[in-house]
Motif scaffolding. Structure first.
Motif, PDB file in Angstrom:
ATOM      1  N   THR A  31       0.858  -1.185   0.000  1.00 37.49           N
ATOM      2  CA  THR A  31       0.000   0.000   0.000  1.00 37.49           C
ATOM      3  C   THR A  31       0.889   1.227   0.000  1.00 37.49           C
ATOM      4  N   MET A  32       0.372   2.296  -0.598  1.00 39.81           N
ATOM      5  CA  MET A  32       1.141   3.528  -0.713  1.00 39.81           C
ATOM      6  C   MET A  32       0.339   4.694  -0.152  1.00 39.81           C
ATOM      7  N   GLU A  33       1.025   5.579   0.531  1.00 38.03           N
ATOM      8  CA  GLU A  33       0.425   6.828   1.004  1.00 38.03           C
ATOM      9  C   GLU A  33       1.351   7.966   0.619  1.00 38.03           C
ATOM     10  N   GLY A  34       0.764   9.161   0.526  1.00 39.89           N
ATOM     11  CA  GLY A  34       1.548  10.347   0.219  1.00 39.89           C
ATOM     12  C   GLY A  34       1.224  10.889  -1.154  1.00 39.89           C
ATOM     13  N   GLY A  35       1.897  11.951  -1.503  1.00 43.32           N
ATOM     14  CA  GLY A  35       1.662  12.604  -2.784  1.00 43.32           C
ATOM     15  C   GLY A  35       0.281  13.212  -2.861  1.00 43.32           C
ATOM     16  N   SER A  36      -0.181  13.430  -4.076  1.00 43.00           N
ATOM     17  CA  SER A  36      -1.482  14.072  -4.296  1.00 43.00           C
ATOM     18  C   SER A  36      -2.624  13.072  -4.264  1.00 43.00           C
ATOM     19  N   GLY A  37      -2.302  11.784  -4.255  1.00 47.24           N
ATOM     20  CA  GLY A  37      -3.341  10.767  -4.288  1.00 47.24           C
ATOM     21  C   GLY A  37      -3.704  10.331  -5.698  1.00 47.24           C
ATOM     22  N   ARG A  38      -3.106  10.962  -6.710  1.00 51.19           N
ATOM     23  CA  ARG A  38      -3.412  10.587  -8.094  1.00 51.19           C
ATOM     24  C   ARG A  38      -2.562   9.413  -8.560  1.00 51.19           C
ATOM     25  N   ALA A  39      -1.369   9.257  -8.008  1.00 53.44           N
ATOM     26  CA  ALA A  39      -0.494   8.154  -8.402  1.00 53.44           C
ATOM     27  C   ALA A  39      -0.747   6.953  -7.501  1.00 53.44           C
ATOM     28  N   SER A  40      -0.471   5.783  -8.036  1.00 56.38           N
ATOM     29  CA  SER A  40      -0.568   4.560  -7.249  1.00 56.38           C
ATOM     30  C   SER A  40       0.517   3.596  -7.722  1.00 56.38           C
ATOM     31  N   VAL A  41       0.669   2.513  -6.976  1.00 53.63           N
ATOM     32  CA  VAL A  41       1.602   1.461  -7.374  1.00 53.63           C
ATOM     33  C   VAL A  41       0.825   0.149  -7.474  1.00 53.63           C
ATOM     34  N   GLN A  42       1.308  -0.716  -8.335  1.00 53.02           N
ATOM     35  CA  GLN A  42       0.657  -2.009  -8.555  1.00 53.02           C
ATOM     36  C   GLN A  42       0.786  -2.896  -7.330  1.00 53.02           C
ATOM     37  N   SER A  43      -0.312  -3.544  -6.983  1.00 59.35           N
ATOM     38  CA  SER A  43      -0.315  -4.476  -5.860  1.00 59.35           C
ATOM     39  C   SER A  43      -1.228  -5.643  -6.204  1.00 59.35           C
ATOM     40  N   PRO A  44      -0.801  -6.874  -5.976  1.00 60.71           N
ATOM     41  CA  PRO A  44       0.482  -7.231  -5.381  1.00 60.71           C
ATOM     42  C   PRO A  44       1.630  -6.922  -6.339  1.00 60.71           C
ATOM     43  N   THR A  45       2.813  -6.897  -5.775  1.00 60.95           N
ATOM     44  CA  THR A  45       4.007  -6.635  -6.559  1.00 60.95           C
ATOM     45  C   THR A  45       4.955  -7.817  -6.436  1.00 60.95           C
ATOM     46  N   GLU A  46       5.883  -7.897  -7.362  1.00 57.50           N
ATOM     47  CA  GLU A  46       6.883  -8.960  -7.331  1.00 57.50           C
ATOM     48  C   GLU A  46       7.900  -8.664  -6.233  1.00 57.50           C
ATOM     49  N   LEU A  47       8.314  -9.715  -5.562  1.00 53.06           N
ATOM     50  CA  LEU A  47       9.312  -9.610  -4.494  1.00 53.06           C
ATOM     51  C   LEU A  47      10.331 -10.713  -4.715  1.00 53.06           C
ATOM     52  N   SER A  48      11.597 -10.344  -4.794  1.00 52.77           N
ATOM     53  CA  SER A  48      12.638 -11.368  -4.916  1.00 52.77           C
ATOM     54  C   SER A  48      13.499 -11.330  -3.666  1.00 52.77           C
ATOM     55  N   VAL A  49      13.916 -12.512  -3.232  1.00 53.73           N
ATOM     56  CA  VAL A  49      14.764 -12.633  -2.048  1.00 53.73           C
ATOM     57  C   VAL A  49      16.032 -13.362  -2.468  1.00 53.73           C
ATOM     58  N   GLU A  50      17.160 -12.753  -2.122  1.00 50.78           N
ATOM     59  CA  GLU A  50      18.455 -13.367  -2.403  1.00 50.78           C
ATOM     60  C   GLU A  50      19.401 -13.051  -1.260  1.00 50.78           C
ATOM     61  N   ASN A  51      19.971 -14.098  -0.700  1.00 46.61           N
ATOM     62  CA  ASN A  51      20.912 -13.951   0.420  1.00 46.61           C
ATOM     63  C   ASN A  51      20.334 -13.128   1.566  1.00 46.61           C
ATOM     64  N   GLY A  52      19.059 -13.334   1.860  1.00 48.37           N
ATOM     65  CA  GLY A  52      18.427 -12.643   2.970  1.00 48.37           C
ATOM     66  C   GLY A  52      18.024 -11.206   2.695  1.00 48.37           C
ATOM     67  N   GLN A  53      18.204 -10.749   1.454  1.00 47.81           N
ATOM     68  CA  GLN A  53      17.834  -9.387   1.076  1.00 47.81           C
ATOM     69  C   GLN A  53      16.606  -9.438   0.178  1.00 47.81           C
ATOM     70  N   ALA A  54      15.624  -8.588   0.459  1.00 46.49           N
ATOM     71  CA  ALA A  54      14.397  -8.546  -0.339  1.00 46.49           C
ATOM     72  C   ALA A  54      14.405  -7.323  -1.240  1.00 46.49           C
ATOM     73  N   GLU A  55      13.889  -7.519  -2.457  1.00 45.29           N
ATOM     74  CA  GLU A  55      13.802  -6.431  -3.425  1.00 45.29           C
ATOM     75  C   GLU A  55      12.440  -6.504  -4.093  1.00 45.29           C
ATOM     76  N   ALA A  56      11.746  -5.368  -4.132  1.00 42.09           N
ATOM     77  CA  ALA A  56      10.413  -5.304  -4.736  1.00 42.09           C
ATOM     78  C   ALA A  56      10.481  -4.619  -6.085  1.00 42.09           C
ATOM     79  N   LYS A  57       9.625  -5.076  -6.988  1.00 37.92           N
ATOM     80  CA  LYS A  57       9.493  -4.431  -8.295  1.00 37.92           C
ATOM     81  C   LYS A  57       8.285  -3.505  -8.190  1.00 37.92           C
ATOM     82  N   ILE A  58       8.544  -2.213  -8.096  1.00 39.16           N
ATOM     83  CA  ILE A  58       7.489  -1.208  -7.946  1.00 39.16           C
ATOM     84  C   ILE A  58       7.080  -0.705  -9.327  1.00 39.16           C
ATOM     85  N   VAL A  59       5.811  -0.919  -9.678  1.00 42.52           N
ATOM     86  CA  VAL A  59       5.268  -0.470 -10.959  1.00 42.52           C
ATOM     87  C   VAL A  59       4.281   0.661 -10.673  1.00 42.52           C
ATOM     88  N   TRP A  60       4.633   1.859 -11.118  1.00 44.94           N
ATOM     89  CA  TRP A  60       3.790   3.033 -10.903  1.00 44.94           C
ATOM     90  C   TRP A  60       2.625   3.057 -11.890  1.00 44.94           C
TER      91      TRP A  60
END
Length: 149
Positions: free
Chosen positions: A18-47
């Protein structure tokens, strides 16, 4: 909750964001892709817009991973279930603006990503169209045979 507390094996997942902030006109795709490698997580944020030219997480700047379509970024996920501050720089206005947002990744929504071996929605639609076309052709052939005989 930190990534290490989730005990996620290296791999591909999806997560609700979920996203908050800005003017409320933009959003991000949810669910989003999440990759985990060596204990580190990285999300693919699609505006919801193609007008973001970079994102910042902390002091680190991230550039888009695509050149067409909606702006897409791969950013680290430092924490789950709490708002994570990010900045998105939008070029949609007369001059670029850095806008502060928070992204919250829901730990209870993390699930393994689909392997890609299934047909997916597009594949099912194509298969259905082929079946309908074959049925229509068969019906047409049978109808024509009855007229001839």
């Amino acid at each position: 909750m930190e990534v290490s507390e989730l005990n996620l094996a290296d791999g591909e997942y999806t997560v609700e964001v979920t996203m908050e902030g800005g003017s409320g006109r933009a959003s991000v795709q949810s669910p989003t892709e999440l990759s985990v490698e060596n204990g580190q997580a990285e999300a693919k944020i699609v505006w919801s817009s193609s007008h973001y030219d970079y994102m910042k997480v902390g002091e680190e700047k991230y550039l888009p991973v695509n050149t067409e379509g909606n702006s897409t970024f791969e950013i680290p996920v430092e924490i789950f279930d709490e708002p994570m501050s990010v900045i998105g720089d939008t070029t949609a206005m007369s001059v670029p603006h850095e806008i502060e947002y928070t992204l919250t990744f829901a730990s209870d929504s993390v699930s393994p990503a689909q392997s890609g071996h299934g047909m997916g929605t597009a594949g099912i639609g194509i298969a259905a169209a082929v079946v309908i076309a074959c049925a229509a052709a068969f019906w047409g052939i049978r109808k024509n045979k009855k007229k001839i005989g």
